[in-house]
Design a protein around this motif. Structure first.
Motif, PDB file in Angstrom:
ATOM      1  N   THR A  10       0.834  -1.206   0.000  1.00 17.51           N
ATOM      2  CA  THR A  10       0.000   0.000   0.000  1.00 17.51           C
ATOM      3  C   THR A  10       0.867   1.255   0.000  1.00 17.51           C
ATOM      4  N   TYR A  52      -5.782  -3.073 -11.438  1.00 20.63           N
ATOM      5  CA  TYR A  52      -6.767  -3.799 -10.634  1.00 20.63           C
ATOM      6  C   TYR A  52      -7.498  -2.830  -9.712  1.00 20.63           C
ATOM      7  N   ARG A  53      -6.746  -1.923  -9.114  1.00 23.30           N
ATOM      8  CA  ARG A  53      -7.341  -0.907  -8.234  1.00 23.30           C
ATOM      9  C   ARG A  53      -8.357  -0.068  -9.014  1.00 23.30           C
ATOM     10  N   TRP A  54      -7.956   0.393 -10.198  1.00 19.31           N
ATOM     11  CA  TRP A  54      -8.849   1.192 -11.038  1.00 19.31           C
ATOM     12  C   TRP A  54     -10.122   0.404 -11.380  1.00 19.31           C
ATOM     13  N   ASN A  55      -9.933  -0.836 -11.805  1.00 19.13           N
ATOM     14  CA  ASN A  55     -11.085  -1.651 -12.215  1.00 19.13           C
ATOM     15  C   ASN A  55     -12.048  -1.904 -11.063  1.00 19.13           C
ATOM     16  N   ASN A  56     -11.530  -2.129  -9.870  1.00 16.66           N
ATOM     17  CA  ASN A  56     -12.403  -2.319  -8.700  1.00 16.66           C
ATOM     18  C   ASN A  56     -13.212  -1.064  -8.417  1.00 16.66           C
ATOM     19  N   HIS A  57     -12.549   0.081  -8.441  1.00 16.93           N
ATOM     20  CA  HIS A  57     -13.246   1.340  -8.175  1.00 16.93           C
ATOM     21  C   HIS A  57     -14.258   1.643  -9.273  1.00 16.93           C
ATOM     22  N   ARG A  59     -15.815  -0.569 -11.160  1.00 16.83           N
ATOM     23  CA  ARG A  59     -16.938  -1.496 -11.005  1.00 16.83           C
ATOM     24  C   ARG A  59     -17.932  -0.961  -9.968  1.00 16.83           C
ATOM     25  N   ALA A  60     -17.412  -0.459  -8.857  1.00 18.79           N
ATOM     26  CA  ALA A  60     -18.280   0.107  -7.811  1.00 18.79           C
ATOM     27  C   ALA A  60     -19.010   1.340  -8.323  1.00 18.79           C
ATOM     28  N   LYS A  61     -18.301   2.183  -9.065  1.00 18.38           N
ATOM     29  CA  LYS A  61     -18.929   3.391  -9.629  1.00 18.38           C
ATOM     30  C   LYS A  61     -20.038   3.018 -10.620  1.00 18.38           C
ATOM     31  N   GLU A  63     -21.845   0.268 -10.683  1.00 15.40           N
ATOM     32  CA  GLU A  63     -22.991  -0.255  -9.936  1.00 15.40           C
ATOM     33  C   GLU A  63     -23.802   0.884  -9.323  1.00 15.40           C
TER      34      GLU A  63
END
Length: 107
Positions: A10, A52-57, A59-61, A63
């Motif tokens: 991190t 991966y960090r971008w894609n996770n964020h 995906r949440a956006k 949704e």
């Protein structure tokens, strides 16, 4: 992976994002980061972790946008505005990543 390793990963990500806020095109963006090889498998692994960090964020956006009746474009632009350094790193490295993959598949 230990908690110590997770915290160190991190810290490295935050260091790279801080550097990118100054200049995302800096060729030494990933230089001088101890343990990058051990914790990420090298700069390419760190770049994958950032993607991966971008894609996770994202995906949440997406949704949340669906729930609120907003478009995917609006969600993407909102995230890009919230995380400009992350988006800039990924955009700056997109050509390099594609070139590396193309060479790898050609073999």
């Amino acid at each position: 992976m230990t908690w110590t390793d997770q915290h160190r990963r991190t810290e490295i990500v935050h260091t790279v994002l801080a550097r990118a806020a100054i200049d995302p095109n800096d060729p030494t963006l990933f230089a001088g980061l101890p343990e990058v090889d051990r914790l990420f498998g090298g700069p390419d692994g760190l770049l994958q972790a950032l993607a991966y960090r971008w894609n996770n964020h994202l995906r949440a956006k997406l949704e949340q946008a669906e729930i609120e009746g907003h478009s995917a474009v609006e969600a993407y632009l909102e995230l890009a505005a919230e995380q400009p350094a992350l988006r800039a790193i990924l955009d700056a490295r997109a050509t390099t990543v594609q070139t590396t993959r193309t060479r790898a598949f050609a073999r």
